[in-house]
Every structure is written in C-alpha cells, then in structure tokens.
Write a protein that holds these residues in place. Structure first.
Motif, mmCIF file in Angstrom:
data_model
loop_
_atom_site.group_PDB
_atom_site.id
_atom_site.type_symbol
_atom_site.label_atom_id
_atom_site.label_comp_id
_atom_site.label_asym_id
_atom_site.label_seq_id
_atom_site.Cartn_x
_atom_site.Cartn_y
_atom_site.Cartn_z
ATOM 1 N N GLN A 108 0.813 -1.209 0.000
ATOM 2 C CA GLN A 108 0.000 0.000 0.000
ATOM 3 C C GLN A 108 0.851 1.266 0.000
ATOM 4 O OE1 GLN A 108 -3.618 0.318 -0.085
ATOM 5 N NE2 GLN A 108 -3.111 -1.651 -0.994
ATOM 6 N N ALA A 109 1.988 1.243 0.654
ATOM 7 C CA ALA A 109 2.871 2.408 0.661
ATOM 8 C C ALA A 109 3.346 2.718 -0.762
ATOM 9 C CB ALA A 109 4.058 2.176 1.591
ATOM 10 N N ALA A 110 3.692 1.677 -1.520
ATOM 11 C CA ALA A 110 4.118 1.870 -2.904
ATOM 12 C C ALA A 110 2.968 2.398 -3.755
ATOM 13 C CB ALA A 110 4.652 0.559 -3.481
ATOM 14 N N LEU A 111 1.758 1.913 -3.515
ATOM 15 C CA LEU A 111 0.588 2.398 -4.239
ATOM 16 C C LEU A 111 0.376 3.890 -3.973
ATOM 17 C CD1 LEU A 111 -1.880 1.946 -6.031
ATOM 18 C CD2 LEU A 111 -3.122 1.218 -3.966
ATOM 19 N N HIS A 112 0.470 4.273 -2.717
ATOM 20 C CA HIS A 112 0.312 5.694 -2.371
ATOM 21 C C HIS A 112 1.412 6.536 -3.016
ATOM 22 C CE1 HIS A 112 -3.091 5.692 0.452
ATOM 23 N NE2 HIS A 112 -2.734 4.431 0.620
ATOM 24 N N GLY A 113 2.621 5.990 -3.106
ATOM 25 C CA GLY A 113 3.713 6.689 -3.770
ATOM 26 C C GLY A 113 3.420 6.915 -5.253
ATOM 27 N N LEU A 114 2.852 5.901 -5.908
ATOM 28 C CA LEU A 114 2.482 6.046 -7.313
ATOM 29 C C LEU A 114 1.405 7.121 -7.483
ATOM 30 C CD1 LEU A 114 2.361 2.286 -8.332
ATOM 31 C CD2 LEU A 114 3.986 3.994 -9.169
ATOM 32 N N LEU A 115 0.436 7.114 -6.582
ATOM 33 C CA LEU A 115 -0.643 8.103 -6.663
ATOM 34 C C LEU A 115 -0.119 9.516 -6.406
ATOM 35 C CD1 LEU A 115 -3.506 6.097 -4.952
ATOM 36 C CD2 LEU A 115 -3.122 6.475 -7.405
ATOM 37 N N GLN A 116 0.897 9.649 -5.564
ATOM 38 C CA GLN A 116 1.514 10.961 -5.352
ATOM 39 C C GLN A 116 2.211 11.445 -6.623
ATOM 40 O OE1 GLN A 116 3.978 10.339 -1.904
ATOM 41 N NE2 GLN A 116 2.369 10.974 -0.494
ATOM 42 N N LYS A 117 2.823 10.524 -7.373
ATOM 43 C CA LYS A 117 3.459 10.892 -8.634
ATOM 44 C C LYS A 117 2.414 11.393 -9.631
ATOM 45 C CE LYS A 117 7.448 7.856 -8.185
ATOM 46 N NZ LYS A 117 8.211 6.766 -8.766
ATOM 47 N N VAL A 118 1.262 10.718 -9.669
ATOM 48 C CA VAL A 118 0.164 11.164 -10.536
ATOM 49 C C VAL A 118 -0.239 12.582 -10.145
ATOM 50 C CG1 VAL A 118 -2.271 10.781 -11.114
ATOM 51 C CG2 VAL A 118 -0.688 8.836 -11.036
ATOM 52 N N ARG A 119 -0.397 12.808 -8.853
ATOM 53 C CA ARG A 119 -0.771 14.126 -8.346
ATOM 54 C C ARG A 119 0.283 15.170 -8.702
ATOM 55 N NH1 ARG A 119 0.350 14.611 -2.498
ATOM 56 N NH2 ARG A 119 2.360 14.984 -3.450
ATOM 57 N N ASP A 120 1.562 14.829 -8.502
ATOM 58 C CA ASP A 120 2.643 15.768 -8.765
ATOM 59 C C ASP A 120 2.707 16.184 -10.234
ATOM 60 O OD1 ASP A 120 3.262 15.598 -6.091
ATOM 61 O OD2 ASP A 120 5.045 14.351 -6.377
ATOM 62 N N LEU A 121 2.306 15.283 -11.146
ATOM 63 C CA LEU A 121 2.285 15.616 -12.570
ATOM 64 C C LEU A 121 1.036 16.404 -12.957
ATOM 65 C CD1 LEU A 121 3.588 12.330 -14.246
ATOM 66 C CD2 LEU A 121 4.723 14.549 -14.150
ATOM 67 N N GLY A 122 0.076 16.472 -12.039
ATOM 68 C CA GLY A 122 -1.163 17.191 -12.318
ATOM 69 C C GLY A 122 -2.081 16.434 -13.259
#
Length: 90
Positions: free
Chosen positions: A55-69
């Motif tokens: 789940q931590a890795a999943l949240h990290g991926l979702l943060q990357k999506v957010r960071d790219l807008g």
C-alpha cells in the motif's frame, strides 16, 4: 467481529493494480512509475498496470500522478494474468 482492520498478511502482499489517467502519457514515463506498463486507450485515457509491492508503494504512485497534475480516473486492484500454459504436442 469485523472492525475494518485488514490483517497484515493481506495488506503486505504484492498486488496487480490498474491506474487509469485522463489523457495519453508518453511511454518515457514508464520508468518513473516503477516500470508499470503504460497503455493508451481509444477513449483518451492511459492505463498504468502492473505489480505494486504494498500500500505504501501504491500511495507513492498516486503521489506521482498528483505531482504531474494528471487527472486520476480510477484505481483498481485486478487479478493477475494467468500463467501461460505450454501446449502439448499431439
């Protein structure tokens, strides 16, 4: 009694995920998304798919999506592809 707690053994297993984004993301981003497969769909979305270790890795991926807008369309855990079965000669 179900208190909403997920046992650690279930929470920490590798899972296959499909993350759908609005727009077509260039293939060069695959490495940044931890090697997930990027597939452009005809509906104008990009699907990131592959194994996510926890789940931590999943949240990290979702943060990357957010960071790219990038607009997030959906996140789903999917069944892994079945292993290829070799054909037997007749």
């Amino acid at each position: 009694m179900n208190d909403g707690h997920v046992p650690t053994s279930s929470r920490d297993e590798v899972g296959q995920y499909e993350i759908r984004l609005a727009g077509h993301l260039d293939q060069r981003w695959a490495e940044w998304f931890d090697g997930l497969t990027l597939t452009h769909q005809s509906d104008g979305t990009t699907v990131l798919q592959g194994p996510v270790v926890d789940q931590a890795a999943l949240h990290g991926l979702l943060q990357k999506v957010r960071d790219l807008g990038l607009p997030l369309v959906s996140v789903a855990q999917v069944a892994p592809d079945p292993p290829a079965v070799p054909t037997q000669p007749r």
